[in-house]
Motif scaffolding. Structure first.
Motif, PDB file in Angstrom:
ATOM      1  N   ARG A   1      -7.918   9.874  -8.784  1.00  0.00           N
ATOM      2  CA  ARG A   1      -8.045  10.115  -7.395  1.00  0.00           C
ATOM      3  C   ARG A   1      -9.427  10.443  -6.576  1.00  0.00           C
ATOM      4  O   ARG A   1      -9.479   9.897  -5.847  1.00  0.00           O
TER       5      ARG A   1
ATOM      6  N   THR B   1       2.150   4.551  -8.103  1.00  0.00           N
ATOM      7  CA  THR B   1       1.409   5.531  -7.806  1.00  0.00           C
ATOM      8  C   THR B   1       0.535   6.034  -9.057  1.00  0.00           C
ATOM      9  O   THR B   1       0.776   5.473 -10.114  1.00  0.00           O
TER      10      THR B   1
ATOM     11  N   ASP C   1      -3.021   5.258  -3.791  1.00  0.00           N
ATOM     12  CA  ASP C   1      -2.816   6.738  -3.819  1.00  0.00           C
ATOM     13  C   ASP C   1      -3.094   6.951  -2.345  1.00  0.00           C
ATOM     14  O   ASP C   1      -4.384   6.688  -1.699  1.00  0.00           O
TER      15      ASP C   1
END
Length: 362
Positions: free
Chosen positions: A138, A336, A361
């Motif tokens: 992320r 995801t 994301d």
């Protein structure tokens, strides 16, 4: 657009996808890193799974690059700047960027860097190449100098695809492809597809693309309707396959771009080449392979190779932004970060019929 504080508050976990020497694939929580003075913290919005990611997971190495501890995967990424270091001046929070993941030393004493061949830098750091963690996470800290701003008409998905496009563009340039050159592309995977798009834009003609998978050949035809397709049959030897390719091309190939790294496919490319032709190998294969040495020798066939890319991102961005290359259809499967294992299963199993798998994301 959410502010950097809102993003970090809303999504505090730095989820990453890693493998290890035991060939496990894990979705893990890692610390959110702090950018150094010349770095930016990126919220990675899209990352593609490369064949090398799958290879590191399954085999544990590529050549002399060996996984000896946990390794974060991924190097095909685009995202948004959420924090900047004290010396960052070119980019600001909120800028959308593509990440070039080969970071050379850039020292004037480095011959490769000084002469513009920074992909050959002996001190280069490449994210996802052991022991350096990749960008399939992320949040990732990246040097400002190796972030490329994206224009508004390029999405995060397309921005992530600039990395495989860079490989293709480097191959097209190094191979010496010219207008009207008869071309064969072996392999209709992601690199084969972007090589097709780049070769089409560069004016190669005619073009044949090969693959074992009929569905991939159909996609190639939809991307570039003028391409001629040849489905390789598993029971055929290299000479038989080469004859079918030459028949489809209408002549012998001046250039073969080999995108699989498979020994039999390289042999096929050699047998499909004209006298004085070139077989340009982009694909990653076994450490040691045999070739039809005397056939290549008697016909003066050059066999050349490619190691990553250099100075391709600005060109790739321009080609996509100007509409000369359309990358959008290449993404066939989306997951995801939390679905990292499923994503790698789809990328590694032919039954999934994936071309490019990306993890997104928002």
């Amino acid at each position: 657009m959410s502010s950097a504080t809102e993003i970090l508050t809303r999504k505090p976990k730095n989820i990453a996808v890693e493998t290890n020497p035991s060939h496990e694939l894990n979705v893990v929580d890692t610390d959110v890193p702090e950018p150094g003075p010349d770095d930016c913290l990126i919220h990675v919005r899209a990352t593609g799974i490369c064949g090398s990611d799958v290879h590191f997971w399954k085999a544990g190495n590529i050549g002399d690059s060996v996984i000896r501890c946990n390794l974060g995967l991924g190097h095909e990424s685009a995202g948004i700047v959420v924090k900047t270091g004290s010396k960052v001046s070119r980019l600001k929070v909120g800028d959308r960027v593509a990440l070039e993941c080969g970071i050379p030393c850039s020292k004037p004493t480095c011959d490769a860097c000084r002469t513009g061949r920074y992909n050959a830098c002996p001190e280069i750091i490449f994210y996802s190449s052991p022991p350096v963690h990749g960008t399939l996470r992320r949040y990732h800290v990246h040097p400002e100098a190796w972030l490329h701003p994206l224009p508004d008409n390029i999405s995060y998905e397309e921005g992530a695809l600039l990395e495989p496009l860079s490989v293709a563009l480097a191959g097209i340039e190094r191979s010496g492809l010219r207008l009207g050159n008869p071309l064969v592309i072996c392999g209709a995977g992601p690199i084969g597809m972007v090589s097709l798009l780049a070769a089409h834009a560069a004016g190669a003609a005619p073009i044949v693309i090969t693959d074992l998978d009929e569905n991939r050949l159909k996609m190639a035809k939809s991307l570039v309707p003028r391409v001629r397709t040849v489905q390789i049959q598993r029971g055929d030897d290299a000479k038989t396959s080469a004859e079918r390719i030459k028949q489809a091309l209408g002549r012998e190939a001046k250039l073969v771009i080999e995108c699989t790294g498979v020994e039999s496919s390289i042999h096929t490319g050699i047998y499909a080449s004209q006298f004085g032709g070139t077989v340009f190998v982009i694909g990653v294969g076994k450490d040691f392979q045999q070739i039809p040495f005397m056939h290549a020798s008697f016909r003066e066939i050059d066999i050349r190779f490619l190691f990553r890319y250099r100075e391709t991102y600005p060109k790739a961005i321009m080609l996509v932004s100007e509409g000369l290359i359309n990358l959008k259809p290449l993404v066939t499967h989306r997951f995801t970060l939390e679905e990292g294992r499923d994503a790698f299963e789809a990328a590694s199993k032919p039954a999934a019929k994936a071309v490019k798998v990306q993890l997104l994301d928002d």
